[in-house]
Scaffold this motif. Structure first.
Motif, PDB file in Angstrom:
ATOM      1  N   THR A   1      83.589  32.075  63.960  1.00 36.87           N
ATOM      2  CA  THR A   1      84.539  33.014  64.538  1.00 36.87           C
ATOM      3  C   THR A   1      83.912  33.661  65.761  1.00 36.87           C
ATOM      4  OG1 THR A   1      83.744  34.856  63.166  1.00 36.87           O
ATOM      5  CG2 THR A   1      85.542  33.504  62.275  1.00 36.87           C
ATOM      6  N   GLY A   2      84.755  34.228  66.618  1.00 37.67           N
ATOM      7  CA  GLY A   2      84.252  34.887  67.828  1.00 37.67           C
ATOM      8  C   GLY A   2      83.632  33.871  68.767  1.00 37.67           C
ATOM      9  N   ALA A   3      82.433  34.179  69.209  1.00 35.78           N
ATOM     10  CA  ALA A   3      81.736  33.311  70.161  1.00 35.78           C
ATOM     11  C   ALA A   3      80.963  32.191  69.490  1.00 35.78           C
ATOM     12  CB  ALA A   3      80.792  34.161  71.011  1.00 35.78           C
ATOM     13  N   ALA A   4      81.011  32.083  68.160  1.00 39.75           N
ATOM     14  CA  ALA A   4      80.302  31.002  67.474  1.00 39.75           C
ATOM     15  C   ALA A   4      80.929  29.657  67.819  1.00 39.75           C
ATOM     16  CB  ALA A   4      80.322  31.229  65.969  1.00 39.75           C
ATOM     17  N   ASP A   5      80.103  28.633  67.858  1.00 40.28           N
ATOM     18  CA  ASP A   5      80.541  27.293  68.248  1.00 40.28           C
ATOM     19  C   ASP A   5      80.917  26.504  66.996  1.00 40.28           C
ATOM     20  OD1 ASP A   5      81.014  24.840  69.314  1.00 40.28           O
ATOM     21  OD2 ASP A   5      79.074  24.643  70.332  1.00 40.28           O
ATOM     22  N   PRO A   6      82.211  26.188  66.770  1.00 35.99           N
ATOM     23  CA  PRO A   6      82.608  25.445  65.565  1.00 35.99           C
ATOM     24  C   PRO A   6      81.978  24.064  65.488  1.00 35.99           C
ATOM     25  CG  PRO A   6      84.515  26.469  66.611  1.00 35.99           C
ATOM     26  CD  PRO A   6      83.375  26.584  67.588  1.00 35.99           C
ATOM     27  N   SER A   7      81.757  23.409  66.636  1.00 34.53           N
ATOM     28  CA  SER A   7      81.201  22.069  66.628  1.00 34.53           C
ATOM     29  C   SER A   7      79.734  22.048  66.241  1.00 34.53           C
ATOM     30  CB  SER A   7      81.384  21.419  68.003  1.00 34.53           C
ATOM     31  OG  SER A   7      80.643  22.131  68.995  1.00 34.53           O
ATOM     32  N   ARG A   8      79.094  23.204  66.243  1.00 32.71           N
ATOM     33  CA  ARG A   8      77.667  23.278  65.911  1.00 32.71           C
ATOM     34  C   ARG A   8      77.431  24.129  64.667  1.00 32.71           C
ATOM     35  NH1 ARG A   8      74.730  25.102  71.305  1.00 32.71           N
ATOM     36  NH2 ARG A   8      72.891  24.607  70.031  1.00 32.71           N
ATOM     37  N   THR A   9      78.488  24.266  63.858  1.00 31.71           N
ATOM     38  CA  THR A   9      78.407  25.033  62.608  1.00 31.71           C
ATOM     39  C   THR A   9      78.827  24.117  61.466  1.00 31.71           C
ATOM     40  OG1 THR A   9      78.942  27.084  63.770  1.00 31.71           O
ATOM     41  CG2 THR A   9      79.187  27.072  61.367  1.00 31.71           C
ATOM     42  N   THR A  10      77.916  23.841  60.546  1.00 35.66           N
ATOM     43  CA  THR A  10      78.183  22.909  59.455  1.00 35.66           C
ATOM     44  C   THR A  10      77.734  23.502  58.120  1.00 35.66           C
ATOM     45  OG1 THR A  10      76.036  21.829  59.798  1.00 35.66           O
ATOM     46  CG2 THR A  10      77.953  20.884  60.936  1.00 35.66           C
ATOM     47  N   ALA A  11      78.190  22.866  57.026  1.00 30.69           N
ATOM     48  CA  ALA A  11      77.793  23.253  55.657  1.00 30.69           C
ATOM     49  C   ALA A  11      77.338  21.997  54.931  1.00 30.69           C
ATOM     50  CB  ALA A  11      78.945  23.918  54.912  1.00 30.69           C
ATOM     51  N   LEU A  12      76.126  22.040  54.338  1.00 34.62           N
ATOM     52  CA  LEU A  12      75.536  20.889  53.654  1.00 34.62           C
ATOM     53  C   LEU A  12      75.004  21.302  52.286  1.00 34.62           C
ATOM     54  CD1 LEU A  12      73.474  19.335  56.598  1.00 34.62           C
ATOM     55  CD2 LEU A  12      75.719  18.591  55.783  1.00 34.62           C
ATOM     56  N   ARG A  13      75.015  20.363  51.319  1.00 33.05           N
ATOM     57  CA  ARG A  13      74.409  20.618  50.015  1.00 33.05           C
ATOM     58  C   ARG A  13      72.901  20.711  50.168  1.00 33.05           C
ATOM     59  NH1 ARG A  13      76.671  19.818  44.932  1.00 33.05           N
ATOM     60  NH2 ARG A  13      74.552  20.289  44.269  1.00 33.05           N
ATOM     61  N   HIS A  14      72.328  21.637  49.433  1.00 35.48           N
ATOM     62  CA  HIS A  14      70.885  21.851  49.484  1.00 35.48           C
ATOM     63  C   HIS A  14      70.143  20.663  48.879  1.00 35.48           C
ATOM     64  CE1 HIS A  14      66.961  23.587  49.073  1.00 35.48           C
ATOM     65  NE2 HIS A  14      67.060  23.720  47.763  1.00 35.48           N
ATOM     66  N   ALA A  15      69.075  20.265  49.546  1.00 34.06           N
ATOM     67  CA  ALA A  15      68.222  19.181  49.072  1.00 34.06           C
ATOM     68  C   ALA A  15      66.776  19.592  49.281  1.00 34.06           C
ATOM     69  CB  ALA A  15      68.533  17.878  49.799  1.00 34.06           C
ATOM     70  N   ALA A  16      65.898  19.002  48.495  1.00 31.99           N
ATOM     71  CA  ALA A  16      64.477  19.315  48.618  1.00 31.99           C
ATOM     72  C   ALA A  16      63.979  18.936  50.014  1.00 31.99           C
ATOM     73  CB  ALA A  16      63.686  18.565  47.558  1.00 31.99           C
ATOM     74  N   GLY A  17      63.255  19.878  50.644  1.00 29.38           N
ATOM     75  CA  GLY A  17      62.686  19.619  51.955  1.00 29.38           C
ATOM     76  C   GLY A  17      63.603  19.925  53.119  1.00 29.38           C
TER      77      GLY A  17
END
Length: 334
Positions: free
Chosen positions: A204-220
Motif C-alpha cells: 500500500t502507499g508507496a510500496a512496490d507490489p511487484s517487489r512484495t511477495t509472500a513465501l513459506r518459511h524454509a530452513a536457511g
C-alpha cells in the motif's frame, strides 16, 4: 572199564535230571495255595488289563492336549497389554491381572462374564485418562493446549474458529519485522485444524507490489529467527478454548526512498561574504551541506486466513516498500 550210555527215563530225562525233579517235587508237595487265591486271580487279571487300557487312553489324551494347548499359550504370551485374548486357554481375569480387574467404582466386583465386562472397564479407564489430560495446565487461556494427534475429531468449521489476532514487533538490526497470527476454537467440542491457512502481503502507499511477495518459511531462508520447519504440525486438534499459531517475518530487500528522490546539495553556502565588485570571496569556512528529507510512506499489510475460510486477521508493517514475507505452518499455541 568203559561206561555205556546213560540210562534215560520215560520222558527222555537223564537219571540226574530225574533225581533233581523228584527232589523239587518232594520240597513243594506240602505247599498249597491259600483259600480264595483262584478267585483273586480271576478278578485281578481283568482289572490289571483295564488299568493298562486306561493308562494308554490317558497318555493319548495328554499328548493331544499338549499338541493343541502349546500353540495357544505361545500366542497369548506374545500378546501385550489389554488387547491380549486369553480366552483361548484359561480364565481371562487370571491372564489380565487377577481378581482386581472388573471392579466398579464402589469397589464391588463387576461382571464376571468375560469380554463384555472387561470392555466396559477399559472404556471407563480411557475416559478417566482423557478427563485427566483436559484438566492439566497448558498455558492456553480458556482451554487445553492443542495436540498433534487427530484423535478422530472432525475438521474445524468456520463456526468453530474465531478469536483471530495478529501482532507485529519492531524492526531488528537488519530491519526485519517478526509477528504472528493466532486462531482459537470457540466451540464446545474438539476439532481438527487441517492446515495453516494462507498468508498474503499487500503493498500500500508507496510500496512496490511487484517487489512484495509472500513465501513459506524454509530452513536457511532470510528469516532465521522463525521456528525450524521441523516444529510445524501437519494437523492439530484444538480442544475448546485452545489455539494455534502461524508466525511470519517481513524481510525488506530495499529501504523506502526519501521524498523527492536522492538527497541533493543545498545551494545556500554555510558561510562567506560578497565584495562590491560582484565577485565572491571563497574563504576556508564555505562548504556545501547534504539535506536528507523524509522517506515516502510505504506500508505492507500482512494478512492470514484460516484453512476453513475464516476467520481472518491482518497487521501493518510501516516503512516497508519492497521485501518478502516468510510464514510458517501450524504451531501449537502457547
Amino acid at each position: 572199564m568203559t561206561h555205556g550210555p546213560e540210562e534215560q527215563g520215560p520222558e527222555g530225562l537223564g537219571s540226574d535230571e530225574l533225581a533233581l525233579r523228584t527232589l523239587l517235587h518232594s520240597a513243594v508237595e506240602e505247599i498249597e495255595p491259600a483259600d480264595g487265591t483262584l478267585d483273586h486271580l480271576r478278578r485281578a487279571v481283568p482289572a490289571r488289563r483295564a488299568r493298562k487300557r486306561q493308562a494308554m487312553v490317558g497318555m493319548a489324551a495328554a499328548a493331544l492336549f499338549i499338541g493343541t494347548a502349546v500353540p495357544a499359550l505361545v500366542h497369548v504370551s506374545n500378546a501385550t497389554g489389554s488387547d491380549a485374548h486369553p480366552s483361548v486357554v484359561g480364565n481371562s481375569h487370571a491372564t489380565q491381572g487377577g481378581q482386581s480387574e472388573g471392579k466398579g467404582e464402589d469397589g464391588r466386583g463387576g461382571g464376571t462374564s468375560g469380554p463384555s465386562g472387561k470392555s466396559k472397564d477399559k472404556g471407563t479407564k480411557e475416559k478417566g485418562k482423557r478427563d485427566k489430560g483436559r484438566g492439566a495446565g497448558s498455558g492456553v487461556t480458556g482451554g487445553a493446549a492443542p495436540t498433534a494427534s487427530a484423535a478422530g475429531a472432525a475438521p474445524c468449521t468456520v463456526a468453530q474458529l474465531g478469536g483471530a489476532t495478529a501482532s507485529a514487533g519492531t524492526p531488528d538490526a537488519a530491519g526485519a519485522v517478526y509477528g504472528s497470527f493466532s486462531v482459537s476454537n470457540i466451540s464446545g467440542t474438539d476439532c481438527t485444524v487441517t492446515g495453516p491457512g494462507s498468508v498474503g502481503a499487500t503493498a500500500t502507499g508507496a510500496a512496490d507490489p511487484s517487489r512484495t511477495t509472500a513465501l513459506r518459511h524454509a530452513a536457511g531462508d532470510g528469516a532465521p529467527a522463525l521456528p525450524d520447519p521441523s516444529q510445524e504440525a501437519a494437523t492439530l486438534v484444538l480442544r475448546p478454548g485452545g489455539s494455534y499459531v502461524v508466525k511470519f517475518a517481513w524481510v525488506p530487500s530495499q529501504a523506502c526512498p526519501p521524498v523527492g528522490g536522492d538527497p541533493s546539495p543545498d545551494p545556500t553556502p554555510s558561510g562567506g561574504t560578497a565584495d562590491s565588485g560582484g565577485g565572491t570571496s571563497t574563504d576556508s569556512g564555505v562548504s556545501t551541506q547534504m539535506v536528507r528529507e523524509d522517506t515516502v510512506d510505504g506500508k505492507v499489510v500482512v494478512s492470514h486466513t484460516a484453512a476453513a475460510g475464516a476467520p481472518s486477521a491482518s497487521t501493518v508493517v510501516p516503512d516497508a516498500c519492497a521485501g518478502t514475507v516468510y510464514w510458517t505452518g501450524l504451531l501449537a499455541g502457547s
